[in-house]
Design a protein around this motif. Structure first.
Motif, PDB file in Angstrom:
ATOM      1  N   ASP A  50       0.816  -1.209   0.000  1.00 50.81           N
ATOM      2  CA  ASP A  50       0.000   0.000   0.000  1.00 50.81           C
ATOM      3  C   ASP A  50       0.854   1.264   0.000  1.00 50.81           C
ATOM      4  O   ASP A  50       0.548   2.240  -0.693  1.00 50.81           O
ATOM      5  N   ARG A  51       1.934   1.257   0.763  1.00 42.76           N
ATOM      6  CA  ARG A  51       2.816   2.429   0.801  1.00 42.76           C
ATOM      7  C   ARG A  51       3.413   2.710  -0.573  1.00 42.76           C
ATOM      8  O   ARG A  51       3.573   3.869  -0.966  1.00 42.76           O
ATOM      9  N   ILE A  52       3.736   1.648  -1.290  1.00 40.36           N
ATOM     10  CA  ILE A  52       4.325   1.814  -2.621  1.00 40.36           C
ATOM     11  C   ILE A  52       3.300   2.357  -3.610  1.00 40.36           C
ATOM     12  O   ILE A  52       3.558   3.338  -4.320  1.00 40.36           O
ATOM     13  N   ILE A  53       2.116   1.761  -3.681  1.00 37.88           N
ATOM     14  CA  ILE A  53       1.168   2.174  -4.729  1.00 37.88           C
ATOM     15  C   ILE A  53       0.555   3.544  -4.448  1.00 37.88           C
ATOM     16  O   ILE A  53       0.002   4.166  -5.357  1.00 37.88           O
ATOM     17  N   HIS A  54       0.684   4.044  -3.220  1.00 32.83           N
ATOM     18  CA  HIS A  54       0.166   5.382  -2.913  1.00 32.83           C
ATOM     19  C   HIS A  54       1.248   6.455  -2.995  1.00 32.83           C
ATOM     20  O   HIS A  54       0.957   7.630  -2.751  1.00 32.83           O
ATOM     21  N   CYS A  55       2.469   6.091  -3.348  1.00 35.17           N
ATOM     22  CA  CYS A  55       3.543   7.091  -3.361  1.00 35.17           C
ATOM     23  C   CYS A  55       3.655   7.754  -4.735  1.00 35.17           C
ATOM     24  O   CYS A  55       3.212   7.231  -5.754  1.00 35.17           O
ATOM     25  N   LYS A  56       4.285   8.927  -4.756  1.00 33.68           N
ATOM     26  CA  LYS A  56       4.410   9.699  -5.995  1.00 33.68           C
ATOM     27  C   LYS A  56       5.278   8.985  -7.027  1.00 33.68           C
ATOM     28  O   LYS A  56       5.015   9.051  -8.234  1.00 33.68           O
ATOM     29  N   SER A  57       6.316   8.328  -6.570  1.00 37.50           N
ATOM     30  CA  SER A  57       7.214   7.634  -7.501  1.00 37.50           C
ATOM     31  C   SER A  57       6.467   6.576  -8.301  1.00 37.50           C
ATOM     32  O   SER A  57       6.745   6.360  -9.483  1.00 37.50           O
ATOM     33  N   PHE A  58       5.521   5.908  -7.664  1.00 36.27           N
ATOM     34  CA  PHE A  58       4.731   4.895  -8.365  1.00 36.27           C
ATOM     35  C   PHE A  58       3.839   5.546  -9.419  1.00 36.27           C
ATOM     36  O   PHE A  58       3.741   5.059 -10.553  1.00 36.27           O
ATOM     37  N   ARG A  59       3.207   6.658  -9.087  1.00 31.45           N
ATOM     38  CA  ARG A  59       2.318   7.321 -10.045  1.00 31.45           C
ATOM     39  C   ARG A  59       3.087   7.832 -11.259  1.00 31.45           C
ATOM     40  O   ARG A  59       2.560   7.864 -12.372  1.00 31.45           O
ATOM     41  N   GLU A 101       2.021 -14.354  -1.385  1.00 33.01           N
ATOM     42  CA  GLU A 101       1.579 -13.445  -2.445  1.00 33.01           C
ATOM     43  C   GLU A 101       1.723 -11.976  -2.053  1.00 33.01           C
ATOM     44  O   GLU A 101       2.028 -11.117  -2.898  1.00 33.01           O
ATOM     45  N   ASP A 102       1.478 -11.671  -0.798  1.00 35.16           N
ATOM     46  CA  ASP A 102       1.552 -10.268  -0.369  1.00 35.16           C
ATOM     47  C   ASP A 102       2.973  -9.735  -0.494  1.00 35.16           C
ATOM     48  O   ASP A 102       3.192  -8.616  -0.973  1.00 35.16           O
ATOM     49  N   LEU A 103       3.947 -10.521  -0.065  1.00 35.19           N
ATOM     50  CA  LEU A 103       5.345 -10.120  -0.210  1.00 35.19           C
ATOM     51  C   LEU A 103       5.710 -10.009  -1.685  1.00 35.19           C
ATOM     52  O   LEU A 103       6.357  -9.049  -2.104  1.00 35.19           O
ATOM     53  N   THR A 104       5.289 -10.976  -2.471  1.00 41.33           N
ATOM     54  CA  THR A 104       5.567 -10.973  -3.910  1.00 41.33           C
ATOM     55  C   THR A 104       5.023  -9.711  -4.562  1.00 41.33           C
ATOM     56  O   THR A 104       5.714  -9.047  -5.342  1.00 41.33           O
ATOM     57  N   GLU A 105       3.793  -9.366  -4.246  1.00 43.96           N
ATOM     58  CA  GLU A 105       3.171  -8.192  -4.860  1.00 43.96           C
ATOM     59  C   GLU A 105       3.882  -6.911  -4.451  1.00 43.96           C
ATOM     60  O   GLU A 105       4.089  -6.008  -5.272  1.00 43.96           O
ATOM     61  N   ALA A 106       4.265  -6.800  -3.198  1.00 44.42           N
ATOM     62  CA  ALA A 106       4.944  -5.594  -2.729  1.00 44.42           C
ATOM     63  C   ALA A 106       6.274  -5.402  -3.468  1.00 44.42           C
ATOM     64  O   ALA A 106       6.602  -4.294  -3.900  1.00 44.42           O
ATOM     65  N   ILE A 107       7.042  -6.481  -3.606  1.00 42.13           N
ATOM     66  CA  ILE A 107       8.310  -6.390  -4.338  1.00 42.13           C
ATOM     67  C   ILE A 107       8.056  -5.979  -5.784  1.00 42.13           C
ATOM     68  O   ILE A 107       8.728  -5.093  -6.326  1.00 42.13           O
ATOM     69  N   ALA A 108       7.080  -6.624  -6.423  1.00 42.47           N
ATOM     70  CA  ALA A 108       6.792  -6.339  -7.829  1.00 42.47           C
ATOM     71  C   ALA A 108       6.377  -4.887  -8.030  1.00 42.47           C
ATOM     72  O   ALA A 108       6.820  -4.226  -8.981  1.00 42.47           O
ATOM     73  N   VAL A 144      12.911   4.111  -1.949  1.00 33.52           N
ATOM     74  CA  VAL A 144      12.080   3.640  -0.836  1.00 33.52           C
ATOM     75  C   VAL A 144      12.777   3.801   0.507  1.00 33.52           C
ATOM     76  O   VAL A 144      12.115   3.808   1.554  1.00 33.52           O
ATOM     77  N   GLU A 145      14.093   3.945   0.493  1.00 36.55           N
ATOM     78  CA  GLU A 145      14.815   4.107   1.758  1.00 36.55           C
ATOM     79  C   GLU A 145      15.054   5.564   2.134  1.00 36.55           C
ATOM     80  O   GLU A 145      15.133   5.883   3.330  1.00 36.55           O
ATOM     81  N   LYS A 146      15.146   6.477   1.106  1.00 31.49           N
ATOM     82  CA  LYS A 146      15.528   7.845   1.430  1.00 31.49           C
ATOM     83  C   LYS A 146      14.719   8.925   0.738  1.00 31.49           C
ATOM     84  O   LYS A 146      14.361   9.930   1.360  1.00 31.49           O
ATOM     85  N   LEU A 147      14.442   8.762  -0.558  1.00 33.14           N
ATOM     86  CA  LEU A 147      14.017   9.895  -1.357  1.00 33.14           C
ATOM     87  C   LEU A 147      12.524  10.172  -1.331  1.00 33.14           C
ATOM     88  O   LEU A 147      12.114  11.343  -1.340  1.00 33.14           O
ATOM     89  N   GLU A 148      11.691   9.137  -1.353  1.00 33.30           N
ATOM     90  CA  GLU A 148      10.246   9.378  -1.393  1.00 33.30           C
ATOM     91  C   GLU A 148       9.813  10.171  -0.167  1.00 33.30           C
ATOM     92  O   GLU A 148      10.093   9.798   0.975  1.00 33.30           O
ATOM     93  N   ASN A 149       9.165  11.292  -0.410  1.00 35.60           N
ATOM     94  CA  ASN A 149       8.727  12.204   0.656  1.00 35.60           C
ATOM     95  C   ASN A 149       9.889  12.754   1.471  1.00 35.60           C
ATOM     96  O   ASN A 149       9.689  13.307   2.559  1.00 35.60           O
ATOM     97  N   GLY A 150      11.103  12.597   0.952  1.00 38.80           N
ATOM     98  CA  GLY A 150      12.267  13.117   1.665  1.00 38.80           C
ATOM     99  C   GLY A 150      12.757  12.234   2.797  1.00 38.80           C
ATOM    100  O   GLY A 150      13.791  12.517   3.399  1.00 38.80           O
ATOM    101  N   VAL A 151      12.035  11.139   3.075  1.00 40.86           N
ATOM    102  CA  VAL A 151      12.426  10.268   4.198  1.00 40.86           C
ATOM    103  C   VAL A 151      12.353   8.785   3.850  1.00 40.86           C
ATOM    104  O   VAL A 151      12.760   7.937   4.637  1.00 40.86           O
ATOM    105  N   GLY A 152      11.828   8.451   2.675  1.00 43.58           N
ATOM    106  CA  GLY A 152      11.652   7.053   2.312  1.00 43.58           C
ATOM    107  C   GLY A 152      10.329   6.504   2.801  1.00 43.58           C
ATOM    108  O   GLY A 152       9.516   7.211   3.405  1.00 43.58           O
ATOM    109  N   LEU A 153      10.105   5.215   2.555  1.00 42.88           N
ATOM    110  CA  LEU A 153       8.828   4.576   2.876  1.00 42.88           C
ATOM    111  C   LEU A 153       8.916   3.626   4.067  1.00 42.88           C
ATOM    112  O   LEU A 153       7.907   3.075   4.488  1.00 42.88           O
TER     113      LEU A 153
END
Length: 335
Positions: A50-59, A101-108, A144-153
């Motif tokens: 959820d954190r990934i698909i709601h972030c700006k980098s994903f969009r 599946e949840d881990l797989t989807e998050a990585i993908a 995901v560790e640093k740049l998204e939102n200036g702090v990562g996810l």
């Protein structure tokens, strides 16, 4: 008993009861760099997804090149649609192998966040300019560790590991990570053939005959054959891989695309211009660091100006990079 907590615990128990002994259970995660309160409903890997698909980098992936630069047709893949296809193929494989599946989807969902504008041509330019090089998988991790939102996810260790190691030469710590790596290759080989045929650059008849015989003659048949082969070869095993025969033909098909589509085709005719845009923007922002947004420049003392300039360029979409280049280097009509 607190019913709010029970929802997540039911899911966690279901994983223990139903998944393979080789699956990565969410209760065994190595956790996050910064601990957070558990969700009453979602497991930690679902939260990562959820954190990934709601972030700006994903969009932004919807306006980044897959193979064709700024295609006019509505049906050519972008980096976003590629990501969705990878996710669905990977989930099908994980479901069949009784993996998580949840881990797989998050990585993908997060594996390509670090791609530059203009696809691998943009990546190649930055790789040649930035000290220490530039690779999109490492940039995805950096996002995901640093740049998204200036702090990562603040994602879990297993998701970050899978993102970093999704390339062919990667070595993920989970079988789910290997699933995404295979699904990535299955997706782009097949959808790039589909796009190239639509563009008139390839035909089904031009593909290597042995590949057609072993893998299939249509987009759907090829994906189905590859997935079924992986399931047959890997079910109940401590690894995820294709059979030797299938892997040989698949690698032959992949090599064919590198020779006839990725490196020398009409689809690549505009890449020189795209590379020039990326290089010009990189050099400009190196001289004008103050014009880079603060969520990037906050890391200058830690990572240096060249890496920060590359971060900013890599986050651009194709059209934003073109528009910025036009604003900076193309004179406007005098009024």
């Amino acid at each position: 008993m607190d019913n709010q907590i029970l929802y997540r615990e039911i899911i966690e128990q279901r994983e223990k009861d139903t998944l393979s002994s080789y699956a990565q259970l969410v209760v065994n995660t190595r956790g996050r760099a910064k601990e957070i309160e558990l969700c009453p409903v979602r497991t930690e890997y679902v939260r990562d997804r959820d954190r990934i698909i709601h972030c700006k980098s994903f969009r932004r992936l919807k306006h980044k090149t897959q193979v064709f630069l700024s295609p006019i047709g509505d049906h050519y893949r972008t980096r976003l649609t590629h990501t969705l296809e990878v996710s669905q193929i990977a989930r099908t494989i994980s479901r069949g192998l009784l993996l998580n599946e949840d881990l797989t989807e998050a990585i993908a969902m997060g594996h390509d966040l670090g791609h530059t504008p203009f696809g691998h041509s943009g990546e190649s330019v930055l790789n040649s300019l930035v000290p220490g090089g530039f690779q999109h998988n490492k940039q995805s991790l950096r996002i995901v560790e640093k740049l998204e939102n200036g702090v990562g996810l603040n994602l879990t260790y297993e998701v970050r590991d899978g993102i970093l190691n999704h390339k062919k030469d990667g070595n993920p710590c989970t079988l789910e990570g290997y699933v995404v790596s295979l699904a990535d290759r299955i997706a782009y080989v097949n959808h790039d053939i589909d796009d190239a045929i639509r563009a008139g650059l390839l035909t089904n008849e031009s593909l290597p005959e042995s590949c057609i015989e072993v893998i299939g003659a249509t987009h759907g048949n090829r994906i189905n054959a590859l997935v079924l082969d992986i399931l047959s070869e890997s079910y109940g095993k401590p690894y995820v891989r294709m059979s030797e025969k299938m892997a040989t033909e698949f690698n032959k098909l992949r090599s064919y695309l590198f020779d006839n589509l990725y490196h020398d085709s009409k689809a690549k005719a505009e890449e020189g211009k795209a590379e020039g845009i990326v290089e010009a923007l990189y050099n400009y922002y190196l001289k004008h660091i103050e014009k880079i947004p603060p969520e990037f420049t906050k890391y200058i003392s830690e990572d240096g100006e060249k890496r920060v300039a590359a971060d900013y360029i890599a986050c651009m979409t194709d059209r934003y990079a073109v528009r910025t280049y036009m604003d900076l280097f193309v004179p406007r009509d005098w009024a």
